[in-house]
Design a protein around this motif. Structure first.
Motif, PDB file in Angstrom:
ATOM      1  N   THR A  45       0.842  -1.196   0.000  1.00 40.95           N
ATOM      2  CA  THR A  45       0.000   0.000   0.000  1.00 40.95           C
ATOM      3  C   THR A  45       0.876   1.244   0.000  1.00 40.95           C
ATOM      4  O   THR A  45       1.993   1.244   0.533  1.00 40.95           O
ATOM      5  N   LEU A  46       0.383   2.300  -0.612  1.00 42.23           N
ATOM      6  CA  LEU A  46       1.132   3.552  -0.718  1.00 42.23           C
ATOM      7  C   LEU A  46       1.288   4.209   0.650  1.00 42.23           C
ATOM      8  O   LEU A  46       0.337   4.297   1.423  1.00 42.23           O
ATOM      9  N   VAL A  47       2.518   4.696   0.926  1.00 41.37           N
ATOM     10  CA  VAL A  47       2.796   5.403   2.168  1.00 41.37           C
ATOM     11  C   VAL A  47       3.039   6.885   1.904  1.00 41.37           C
ATOM     12  O   VAL A  47       2.383   7.751   2.472  1.00 41.37           O
ATOM     13  N   THR A  48       4.002   7.178   1.025  1.00 39.11           N
ATOM     14  CA  THR A  48       4.339   8.561   0.726  1.00 39.11           C
ATOM     15  C   THR A  48       4.557   8.725  -0.771  1.00 39.11           C
ATOM     16  O   THR A  48       4.881   7.772  -1.482  1.00 39.11           O
ATOM     17  N   SER A  49       4.421   9.981  -1.235  1.00 39.57           N
ATOM     18  CA  SER A  49       4.695  10.334  -2.622  1.00 39.57           C
ATOM     19  C   SER A  49       5.453  11.646  -2.640  1.00 39.57           C
ATOM     20  O   SER A  49       4.945  12.671  -2.176  1.00 39.57           O
ATOM     21  N   THR A  50       6.678  11.627  -3.144  1.00 38.26           N
ATOM     22  CA  THR A  50       7.512  12.815  -3.188  1.00 38.26           C
ATOM     23  C   THR A  50       6.939  13.820  -4.178  1.00 38.26           C
ATOM     24  O   THR A  50       6.734  13.497  -5.353  1.00 38.26           O
ATOM     25  N   GLY A  51       6.681  15.023  -3.704  1.00 37.34           N
ATOM     26  CA  GLY A  51       6.145  16.062  -4.580  1.00 37.34           C
ATOM     27  C   GLY A  51       4.771  15.723  -5.128  1.00 37.34           C
ATOM     28  O   GLY A  51       4.344  16.281  -6.137  1.00 37.34           O
ATOM     29  N   HIS A  52       4.078  14.798  -4.450  1.00 33.90           N
ATOM     30  CA  HIS A  52       2.731  14.389  -4.870  1.00 33.90           C
ATOM     31  C   HIS A  52       2.720  13.891  -6.327  1.00 33.90           C
ATOM     32  O   HIS A  52       1.753  14.086  -7.054  1.00 33.90           O
ATOM     33  N   SER A  53       3.810  13.234  -6.741  1.00 29.22           N
ATOM     34  CA  SER A  53       3.909  12.733  -8.107  1.00 29.22           C
ATOM     35  C   SER A  53       3.086  11.471  -8.327  1.00 29.22           C
ATOM     36  O   SER A  53       2.776  11.111  -9.467  1.00 29.22           O
ATOM     37  N   THR A  54       2.750  10.785  -7.245  1.00 28.72           N
ATOM     38  CA  THR A  54       1.965   9.557  -7.332  1.00 28.72           C
ATOM     39  C   THR A  54       0.627   9.753  -6.641  1.00 28.72           C
ATOM     40  O   THR A  54       0.572  10.062  -5.453  1.00 28.72           O
ATOM     41  N   ARG A  55      -0.442   9.562  -7.393  1.00 27.25           N
ATOM     42  CA  ARG A  55      -1.786   9.726  -6.829  1.00 27.25           C
ATOM     43  C   ARG A  55      -2.180   8.493  -6.033  1.00 27.25           C
ATOM     44  O   ARG A  55      -2.770   8.599  -4.947  1.00 27.25           O
ATOM     45  N   SER A  56      -1.872   7.321  -6.560  1.00 24.71           N
ATOM     46  CA  SER A  56      -2.211   6.075  -5.871  1.00 24.71           C
ATOM     47  C   SER A  56      -1.265   4.976  -6.322  1.00 24.71           C
ATOM     48  O   SER A  56      -0.681   5.042  -7.408  1.00 24.71           O
ATOM     49  N   ALA A  57      -1.117   3.975  -5.479  1.00 24.25           N
ATOM     50  CA  ALA A  57      -0.299   2.814  -5.814  1.00 24.25           C
ATOM     51  C   ALA A  57      -0.720   1.658  -4.924  1.00 24.25           C
ATOM     52  O   ALA A  57      -0.988   1.840  -3.725  1.00 24.25           O
ATOM     53  N   SER A  58      -0.812   0.482  -5.492  1.00 28.22           N
ATOM     54  CA  SER A  58      -1.152  -0.711  -4.730  1.00 28.22           C
ATOM     55  C   SER A  58      -0.516  -1.905  -5.418  1.00 28.22           C
ATOM     56  O   SER A  58      -0.127  -1.850  -6.594  1.00 28.22           O
ATOM     57  N   GLY A  59      -0.382  -2.997  -4.682  1.00 26.28           N
ATOM     58  CA  GLY A  59       0.221  -4.163  -5.298  1.00 26.28           C
ATOM     59  C   GLY A  59       0.392  -5.316  -4.342  1.00 26.28           C
ATOM     60  O   GLY A  59      -0.108  -5.314  -3.212  1.00 26.28           O
ATOM     61  N   THR A  60       1.119  -6.303  -4.814  1.00 25.36           N
ATOM     62  CA  THR A  60       1.395  -7.505  -4.037  1.00 25.36           C
ATOM     63  C   THR A  60       2.852  -7.907  -4.210  1.00 25.36           C
ATOM     64  O   THR A  60       3.510  -7.521  -5.184  1.00 25.36           O
ATOM     65  N   MET A  61       3.335  -8.654  -3.268  1.00 25.63           N
ATOM     66  CA  MET A  61       4.686  -9.195  -3.343  1.00 25.63           C
ATOM     67  C   MET A  61       4.664 -10.635  -2.837  1.00 25.63           C
ATOM     68  O   MET A  61       4.045 -10.938  -1.816  1.00 25.63           O
TER      69      MET A  61
END
Length: 273
Positions: A45-61
């Protein structure tokens, strides 16, 4: 546990000058018996985005470590969907496989990175240690041979050295690492860690309840400059058997937290110090 996150972001090629331990100096060989094979699945799950460059991010490992009489077999699959601030969505996939001999003399590796179903990077080859030194033979992306110095550890031995440092009460450790995810040879790593301690909260998985843990921040530095900022950092909890239940991955312009969702272990070994 070893995590290959560099294959999801371009290496910045920065470096820090350390005085790393040699293979003979590290107690990793004695610590190998603590490690457990594992089959672990994580939610990202997304924690931080430098300069708000990422609106959302999700995935699996998915991380899998298998033990054979002579080798450690590693497979790692990371799958991330990221939406930028402009609304563009990209699908990033990283696959990593490795075979590492328990005696530290041989390491076979392959890293493959995809973006939107197109393969954009493949690194493969074999590293061999002959006596104190050795060499790395790359098959992809270009065939070439690089030297492998005596102070470089392969990933499972690198993890074992960190676990041993925690057992010894050390709060930092500088090591060189070759993991097969970079086409320019080994990297420098610097770990800050706690000694073994009781988890602050009871682990969600019964196999981990009786084990102590250490908190580790691991900074990765590349090769050819004297810049003091790391290429990327990784924060995680390590239980004594090498399992992590939480991890923070820094991809440069955004970071994600991985939370353990399922865990399968083989027959538990004697884990006495």
């Amino acid at each position: 546990m070893f995590f290959s996150v560099r294959c999801l972001t371009r290496t910045l090629l920065v470096s820090l000058i350390f005085s790393p331990a040699t293979l003979a100096d590290t107690p990793a060989q004695n610590t190998m018996s603590w490690l457990s094979g594992q089959d672990a699945h994580y939610k990202l799950t997304l924690v931080t985005s430098t300069g708000h460059s990422t609106r959302s991010a999700s995935g699996t490992m998915h991380y899998e470590l298998k033990e054979t009489p002579a080798n450690w077999l590693t497979h790692q699959h990371i799958d991330v969907e990221r939406t930028s601030a402009t609304g563009k969505t990209e699908h990033l996939v990283s696959d990593y496989t490795a075979t590492e001999s328990k005696d530290g003399h041989s390491f076979i590796f392959q890293t493959r990175q995809q973006a939107d179903n197109a393969i954009i990077r493949t690194i493969s080859g074999k590293a061999t240690r002959t006596g104190t030194d050795g060499y790395i033979e790359y098959a992809q992306p270009l065939k070439k041979t690089l030297p492998l110095s005596a102070d470089v550890l392969f990933p499972v031995h690198h993890t074992a050295a960190i676990l041993s440092a925690a057992s010894d009460g050390k709060n930092s450790l500088a090591l060189r690492l070759f993991d097969g995810t970079d086409e320019d040879g080994s990297l420098y790593t610097f770990a800050t860690l706690t000694g073994w301690q009781k988890p602050a909260a009871a682990p969600a998985f019964p196999a981990l309840i009786s084990l102590p843990e250490t908190r580790v921040t691991l900074a990765y530095f590349a090769h050819d400059t004297t810049e003091m900022m790391p290429d990327y950092t990784l924060e995680q909890s390590y239980f004594k058997n090498g399992v992590s239940d939480t991890i923070t991955l820094d991809f440069g312009d955004f970071s994600m937290t991985g939370t353990l969702q399922s865990l399968s272990l083989p027959v538990i070994k004697d884990q006495k110090l």
